[in-house]
Design a protein around this motif. Structure first.
Motif, PDB file in Angstrom:
ATOM      1  N   GLN A 178       0.831  -1.205   0.000  1.00  0.00           N
ATOM      2  CA  GLN A 178       0.000   0.000   0.000  1.00  0.00           C
ATOM      3  C   GLN A 178       0.868   1.258   0.000  1.00  0.00           C
ATOM      4  OE1 GLN A 178      -2.675   0.273   3.341  1.00  0.00           O
ATOM      5  NE2 GLN A 178      -3.352   2.321   2.790  1.00  0.00           N
ATOM      6  N   VAL A 179       1.879   1.293   0.836  1.00  0.00           N
ATOM      7  CA  VAL A 179       2.773   2.455   0.904  1.00  0.00           C
ATOM      8  C   VAL A 179       3.495   2.649  -0.426  1.00  0.00           C
ATOM      9  CG1 VAL A 179       4.884   3.352   1.979  1.00  0.00           C
ATOM     10  CG2 VAL A 179       3.055   2.414   3.406  1.00  0.00           C
ATOM     11  N   MET A 180       3.977   1.564  -1.015  1.00  0.00           N
ATOM     12  CA  MET A 180       4.673   1.688  -2.300  1.00  0.00           C
ATOM     13  C   MET A 180       3.736   2.199  -3.389  1.00  0.00           C
ATOM     14  SD  MET A 180       7.602  -1.263  -2.477  1.00  0.00           S
ATOM     15  CE  MET A 180       6.560  -2.685  -2.294  1.00  0.00           C
ATOM     16  N   ALA A 181       2.478   1.739  -3.376  1.00  0.00           N
ATOM     17  CA  ALA A 181       1.512   2.209  -4.372  1.00  0.00           C
ATOM     18  C   ALA A 181       1.238   3.698  -4.192  1.00  0.00           C
ATOM     19  CB  ALA A 181       0.213   1.413  -4.262  1.00  0.00           C
ATOM     20  N   GLU A 182       1.124   4.137  -2.942  1.00  0.00           N
ATOM     21  CA  GLU A 182       0.895   5.559  -2.671  1.00  0.00           C
ATOM     22  C   GLU A 182       2.104   6.393  -3.100  1.00  0.00           C
ATOM     23  OE1 GLU A 182      -0.094   5.710   1.500  1.00  0.00           O
ATOM     24  OE2 GLU A 182      -2.014   4.695   1.166  1.00  0.00           O
ATOM     25  N   MET A 183       3.297   5.899  -2.842  1.00  0.00           N
ATOM     26  CA  MET A 183       4.505   6.616  -3.243  1.00  0.00           C
ATOM     27  C   MET A 183       4.611   6.682  -4.763  1.00  0.00           C
ATOM     28  SD  MET A 183       7.260   5.251  -0.454  1.00  0.00           S
ATOM     29  CE  MET A 183       8.629   6.174  -1.124  1.00  0.00           C
ATOM     30  N   GLU A 184       4.273   5.577  -5.424  1.00  0.00           N
ATOM     31  CA  GLU A 184       4.310   5.538  -6.884  1.00  0.00           C
ATOM     32  C   GLU A 184       3.345   6.554  -7.473  1.00  0.00           C
ATOM     33  OE1 GLU A 184       3.135   1.830  -9.126  1.00  0.00           O
ATOM     34  OE2 GLU A 184       5.290   1.509  -8.859  1.00  0.00           O
ATOM     35  N   ALA A 185       2.165   6.641  -6.884  1.00  0.00           N
ATOM     36  CA  ALA A 185       1.177   7.618  -7.358  1.00  0.00           C
ATOM     37  C   ALA A 185       1.684   9.039  -7.144  1.00  0.00           C
ATOM     38  CB  ALA A 185      -0.154   7.409  -6.635  1.00  0.00           C
ATOM     39  N   ALA A 186       2.341   9.275  -6.010  1.00  0.00           N
ATOM     40  CA  ALA A 186       2.883  10.604  -5.728  1.00  0.00           C
ATOM     41  C   ALA A 186       4.006  10.957  -6.700  1.00  0.00           C
ATOM     42  CB  ALA A 186       3.377  10.682  -4.282  1.00  0.00           C
ATOM     43  N   VAL A 187       4.835   9.981  -7.055  1.00  0.00           N
ATOM     44  CA  VAL A 187       5.898  10.224  -8.043  1.00  0.00           C
ATOM     45  C   VAL A 187       5.273  10.559  -9.396  1.00  0.00           C
ATOM     46  CG1 VAL A 187       7.742   9.124  -9.375  1.00  0.00           C
ATOM     47  CG2 VAL A 187       7.685   8.866  -6.892  1.00  0.00           C
ATOM     48  N   ASP A 188       4.241   9.806  -9.784  1.00  0.00           N
ATOM     49  CA  ASP A 188       3.575  10.060 -11.066  1.00  0.00           C
ATOM     50  C   ASP A 188       2.967  11.458 -11.124  1.00  0.00           C
ATOM     51  OD1 ASP A 188       4.259   7.530 -11.904  1.00  0.00           O
ATOM     52  OD2 ASP A 188       2.276   6.655 -11.534  1.00  0.00           O
ATOM     53  N   LYS A 189       2.497  11.938  -9.977  1.00  0.00           N
ATOM     54  CA  LYS A 189       1.902  13.278  -9.918  1.00  0.00           C
ATOM     55  C   LYS A 189       2.954  14.368  -9.693  1.00  0.00           C
ATOM     56  CE  LYS A 189      -2.447  11.648  -7.912  1.00  0.00           C
ATOM     57  NZ  LYS A 189      -3.278  11.671  -6.695  1.00  0.00           N
ATOM     58  N   LYS A 190       4.206  13.954  -9.653  1.00  0.00           N
ATOM     59  CA  LYS A 190       5.339  14.880  -9.436  1.00  0.00           C
ATOM     60  C   LYS A 190       5.310  15.514  -8.040  1.00  0.00           C
ATOM     61  CE  LYS A 190       6.567  14.589 -13.845  1.00  0.00           C
ATOM     62  NZ  LYS A 190       7.096  13.346 -14.227  1.00  0.00           N
ATOM     63  N   GLU A 191       4.718  14.797  -7.070  1.00  0.00           N
ATOM     64  CA  GLU A 191       4.677  15.287  -5.690  1.00  0.00           C
ATOM     65  C   GLU A 191       5.931  14.890  -4.918  1.00  0.00           C
ATOM     66  OE1 GLU A 191       1.065  13.606  -4.203  1.00  0.00           O
ATOM     67  OE2 GLU A 191      -0.211  14.993  -5.315  1.00  0.00           O
ATOM     68  N   LEU A 192       6.665  13.917  -5.449  1.00  0.00           N
ATOM     69  CA  LEU A 192       7.917  13.472  -4.830  1.00  0.00           C
ATOM     70  C   LEU A 192       9.043  13.610  -5.848  1.00  0.00           C
ATOM     71  CD1 LEU A 192       6.793  10.181  -3.010  1.00  0.00           C
ATOM     72  CD2 LEU A 192       7.348  12.355  -1.938  1.00  0.00           C
ATOM     73  N   PRO A 193      10.271  13.751  -5.368  1.00  0.00           N
ATOM     74  CA  PRO A 193      11.398  13.851  -6.309  1.00  0.00           C
ATOM     75  C   PRO A 193      11.473  12.635  -7.227  1.00  0.00           C
ATOM     76  CG  PRO A 193      12.109  14.280  -4.059  1.00  0.00           C
ATOM     77  CD  PRO A 193      10.691  13.816  -3.987  1.00  0.00           C
ATOM     78  N   GLU A 194      11.953  12.847  -8.437  1.00  0.00           N
ATOM     79  CA  GLU A 194      11.999  11.770  -9.434  1.00  0.00           C
ATOM     80  C   GLU A 194      12.894  10.610  -9.012  1.00  0.00           C
ATOM     81  OE1 GLU A 194      13.031  11.502 -14.089  1.00  0.00           O
ATOM     82  OE2 GLU A 194      11.658  13.088 -13.448  1.00  0.00           O
ATOM     83  N   HIS A 195      13.971  10.899  -8.258  1.00  0.00           N
ATOM     84  CA  HIS A 195      14.849   9.802  -7.833  1.00  0.00           C
ATOM     85  C   HIS A 195      14.143   8.836  -6.881  1.00  0.00           C
ATOM     86  CE1 HIS A 195      15.588  12.853  -4.682  1.00  0.00           C
ATOM     87  NE2 HIS A 195      15.755  11.815  -3.895  1.00  0.00           N
ATOM     88  N   THR A 196      13.005   9.240  -6.338  1.00  0.00           N
ATOM     89  CA  THR A 196      12.215   8.355  -5.491  1.00  0.00           C
ATOM     90  C   THR A 196      11.733   7.147  -6.302  1.00  0.00           C
ATOM     91  OG1 THR A 196      11.479  10.278  -4.216  1.00  0.00           O
ATOM     92  CG2 THR A 196      10.261   8.245  -3.899  1.00  0.00           C
TER      93      THR A 196
END
Length: 109
Positions: free
Chosen positions: A80-98
């Protein structure tokens, strides 16, 4: 029924090394290979009731292992956490290196 089967399959994946060879065989045939109780009883030359009892006892054991060790619960939370992080990366809410770190974590699963 499908939800129970999926749960038992995951529990079996996590805890199969704690089972006896006979328990592993019955569970593999019943849950993974989709054998009927009758087919398993013929294969091992035991009664259908013996196979049924063994499978039910093994299911209970797997649930007890999960209550104590929580491996499946932790796995679900990680997913669940990885899916949420992946979604945040896709939305550019987290740095790309994430995304690189996420890929590395997914490979470890």
């Amino acid at each position: 029924m499908l939800e129970k089967t999926t749960r038992i399959n995951y529990l079996f994946d996590f805890y199969q090394s704690l089972l006896t060879p006979k328990q592993r065989n019955y569970m593999e045939l019943y849950y993974l290979e989709d054998y009927s109780l009758g087919e398993i009883s013929e294969t091992f030359e035991v009664s259908r009731q013996a196979v049924y009892d063994n499978i039910r006892r093994t299911e209970t054991m797997l649930e007890e292992y999960e209550k104590k060790l929580h491996l499946y619960e932790k796995f679900q939370k990680r997913q669940q956490v990885m899916a949420e992080m992946e979604a945040a990366v896709d939305k550019k809410e987290l740095p790309e290196h994430t995304a690189v770190w996420l890929d590395q974590l997914q490979e470890l699963e």
